[in-house]
Design a protein around this motif. Structure first.
Motif, PDB file in Angstrom:
ATOM      1  N   LEU A 181      81.766 103.134 -70.219  1.00 13.88           N
ATOM      2  CA  LEU A 181      81.204 103.743 -71.368  1.00 13.88           C
ATOM      3  C   LEU A 181      82.021 103.405 -72.416  1.00 13.88           C
ATOM      4  O   LEU A 181      81.615 103.784 -73.616  1.00 13.88           O
ATOM      5  CB  LEU A 181      80.691 104.954 -71.062  1.00 13.88           C
TER       6      LEU A 181
ATOM      7  N   PRO B 223      77.017 101.591 -73.910  1.00 15.21           N
ATOM      8  CA  PRO B 223      78.250 101.578 -73.834  1.00 15.21           C
ATOM      9  C   PRO B 223      78.530 100.048 -73.640  1.00 15.21           C
ATOM     10  O   PRO B 223      77.691  99.323 -73.167  1.00 15.21           O
ATOM     11  CB  PRO B 223      78.711 102.334 -72.435  1.00 15.21           C
TER      12      PRO B 223
ATOM     13  N   ALA C 100      76.507  96.024 -71.283  1.00 19.13           N
ATOM     14  CA  ALA C 100      76.672  96.994 -72.027  1.00 19.13           C
ATOM     15  C   ALA C 100      76.641  96.647 -73.431  1.00 19.13           C
ATOM     16  O   ALA C 100      76.280  97.837 -74.446  1.00 19.13           O
ATOM     17  CB  ALA C 100      78.030  97.806 -71.701  1.00 19.13           C
TER      18      ALA C 100
END
Length: 287
Positions: A227, A8, A47
């Motif tokens: 995410l 993510p 992420a």
């Protein structure tokens, strides 16, 4: 975060999420569909300091070891091992200490909570974090916590894979993690997608790094799950910039804090107080 990565990826400075000139209104919180992604060797920008698919860069154990820093080689304690709060910086100041007029102007008038991340210098992965609350007497500081930012320090023009944390003022509107909600005031997305594997730049294990996460709205849609892989400014601008549990070494772009401090932030940050994070090296913050 660290020299890791996970699937993510959150934020750049999209107009609505970025506070240095973007629109003042922010969309209300909304939960993104949980993505069952295993974050292996994660944390590139937390992420996603960016592979072409919008996720973070992957780093094998061997690659991470090649970047091992002096802290690991010298056997010095990691920030994770030294993130105990220190004494308060002093009496409640009228302004945020070390933050100049340019950066102060980016903080919305309605903001009542500021997470101030101050890097040692433009090229350092070490920083300190202090939560400030706005009161009638000014900004009141909390304890000082040690933290890690990106391996190569800070930048005013973050790009995917540059291994630098973005300088600026960004909203904090959503949280999540692998573990159960500890009592978060922000919308909390519990998901197996926050599972971290592999090792960081200094050979430290990444397991548990995403147990608790707060999305930093840099190239991230405010209110969406950490995410969420949508990148309003485009994949080239990176994303997946989070506050997350410190794994004991530099990140790809995120800010790593001790687990207890992450839980404390989750419990005290309130949407009604319009929390933001002010982050950068000391010189940039004072401009």
């Amino acid at each position: 975060m660290t020299t890791e990565q996970h699937r993510p990826v959150p934020a750049d400075e999209r107009p609505a999420a970025r506070l240095d000139g973007g629109p003042g209104g922010f969309p209300g919180p909304r939960r993104a569909m949980a993505v069952t992604v295993v974050l292996s060797a994660l944390l590139s920008g937390c992420a996603g300091a960016g592979s072409g698919d919008g996720h973070g860069e992957r780093m094998s154990v061997r690659e991470a070891g090649a970047h091992a820093g002096p802290r690991a080689r010298a056997g010095l304690p990691s920030a994770a091992a030294t993130t105990r709060p220190s004494a308060h910086p002093g009496p409640a100041p009228g302004k945020l200490p070390g933050v100049g007029p340019g950066m102060l102007a980016r903080i919305p008038d309605r903001t009542r909570q500021v997470v101030l991340v101050t890097g040692e210098n433009a090229n350092s992965p070490d920083s300190t974090v202090v939560l400030y609350r706005r009161t009638g007497a000014g900004w009141r500081p909390g304890a000082v916590w040690r933290a890690h930012n990106a391996l190569k320090g800070w930048t005013h023009d973050h790009r995917a894979g540059d291994l630098r944390s973005p300088v600026g003022v960004f909203t904090l509107t959503a949280a999540g993690g692998r573990l159960a909600d500890p009592g978060s005031g922000l919308p909390y997305d519990r998901s197996g997608g926050f599972t971290a594997h592999g090792t960081g730049f200094e050979g430290e294990p990444l397991a548990g790094s995403f147990d608790y996460v707060i999305a930093i709205d840099y190239n991230h849609r405010p209110g969406s799950s950490p995410l969420d892989r949508d990148r309003p400014l485009g994949a080239s601008r990176g994303g997946g910039i989070w506050l997350h549990v410190d794994h004991g070494g530099p990140t790809h772009g995120c800010v790593g804090l001790g687990a207890d401090h992450m839980k404390e932030l989750l419990r005290v940050l309130e949407p009604a107080r319009h929390p933001v994070i002010v982050m950068g090296d000391a010189a940039s913050l004072g401009a």
